[in-house]
Design a protein around this motif. Sequence first.
Motif, mmCIF file in Angstrom:
data_model
loop_
_atom_site.group_PDB
_atom_site.id
_atom_site.type_symbol
_atom_site.label_atom_id
_atom_site.label_comp_id
_atom_site.label_asym_id
_atom_site.label_seq_id
_atom_site.Cartn_x
_atom_site.Cartn_y
_atom_site.Cartn_z
ATOM 1 N N ASP A 24 0.857 -1.179 0.000
ATOM 2 C CA ASP A 24 0.000 0.000 0.000
ATOM 3 C C ASP A 24 0.905 1.244 0.000
ATOM 4 N N GLN A 25 0.756 2.110 0.985
ATOM 5 C CA GLN A 25 1.641 3.272 1.089
ATOM 6 C C GLN A 25 2.791 3.021 2.067
ATOM 7 N N GLY A 26 2.893 1.812 2.562
ATOM 8 C CA GLY A 26 3.907 1.497 3.554
ATOM 9 C C GLY A 26 5.112 0.799 2.961
ATOM 10 N N TYR A 27 6.121 0.636 3.813
ATOM 11 C CA TYR A 27 7.391 0.051 3.392
ATOM 12 C C TYR A 27 7.967 -0.667 4.597
ATOM 13 N N SER A 39 13.714 1.584 -6.574
ATOM 14 C CA SER A 39 12.270 1.811 -6.639
ATOM 15 C C SER A 39 11.844 2.958 -5.746
ATOM 16 N N ASP A 40 10.743 3.615 -6.165
ATOM 17 C CA ASP A 40 10.089 4.636 -5.354
ATOM 18 C C ASP A 40 8.716 4.169 -4.873
ATOM 19 N N GLY A 41 8.410 2.893 -5.061
ATOM 20 C CA GLY A 41 7.126 2.355 -4.653
ATOM 21 C C GLY A 41 6.107 2.301 -5.776
ATOM 22 N N GLN A 42 6.352 3.017 -6.868
ATOM 23 C CA GLN A 42 5.489 2.950 -8.047
ATOM 24 C C GLN A 42 6.179 2.211 -9.184
#
Length: 266
Positions: free
Chosen positions: A43-46, A178-181
């Motif tokens: 989701d928006q987490g890491y 990566s930047d998550g996207q």
Amino acid sequence: MCELLGMSANVPTDMTFSMAGFFRRGGATGPHRDGWGVAFYEDQGYREFKDPQPSIQSPLARLMLEYPIKSHIVISHIRQANVGGVNLSNTHPFSRELWGRHWCYAHNGQLANFREQLPLSFYLPVGSTDSEWAFCWLLGEIRRQFPQPPENPVAMQELIHQSCEKLRSLGVFNLLFSDGQYLYAYCSTKLAHITRRAPFGPALLKDTELEIDFAACTTPKDVVSVLATEPLTSNETWHIMQPGELVVFEEGEVVAERTSHAAASN
């Protein structure tokens, strides 16, 4: 040298099958005994797990195989140290914040004269590896050129590719970033990828006697791309990347490819 493992998927997906083979290379079927790490975007987490022990011996690595974390993007690394001691601060992957996003980075290779050739700006390394120094330089270059997220992803791809080309000129530089996207994969010497989609079939790991039928654990809409320094399975066809090639993944699909200007002119 070290080895890399990555994944991009259009649905939350676990990597326990791939990691079961990959972690065997950390001291059993491979010499990469100087630590391992894995990062998951959810989701928006890491979240990130790292251990300077060999993955084949690490209780934390065993937990990763028993705890199927589902993620859209995964970056993992097993280390064979050449610059910097064997400790937690030198264990990949590395992460920093930019634009309110977690940026994750893992590198396979070795760079010469990196302190002189890669002046740092905003970001500084915590450990003593050439890899983390290069990460700080790369993210600093992105921050300098794009104080805010660029509207055009092509401009970002071009900057990352040009930066990776400079890093490759200093030695061996295979990258997952990566930047998550987006998941960026750059090949200097060795990197391969495979995209699995319907109709799914069986896969057999090279490094351990483990087989899975992906048709039994996927839906027809799933798209999952896996990257590794060396192909992980023996019964599938992997795409072998070329030196100087950058491939960008989003939700499991290849959305951009760039090749080396030097290679293109030969």
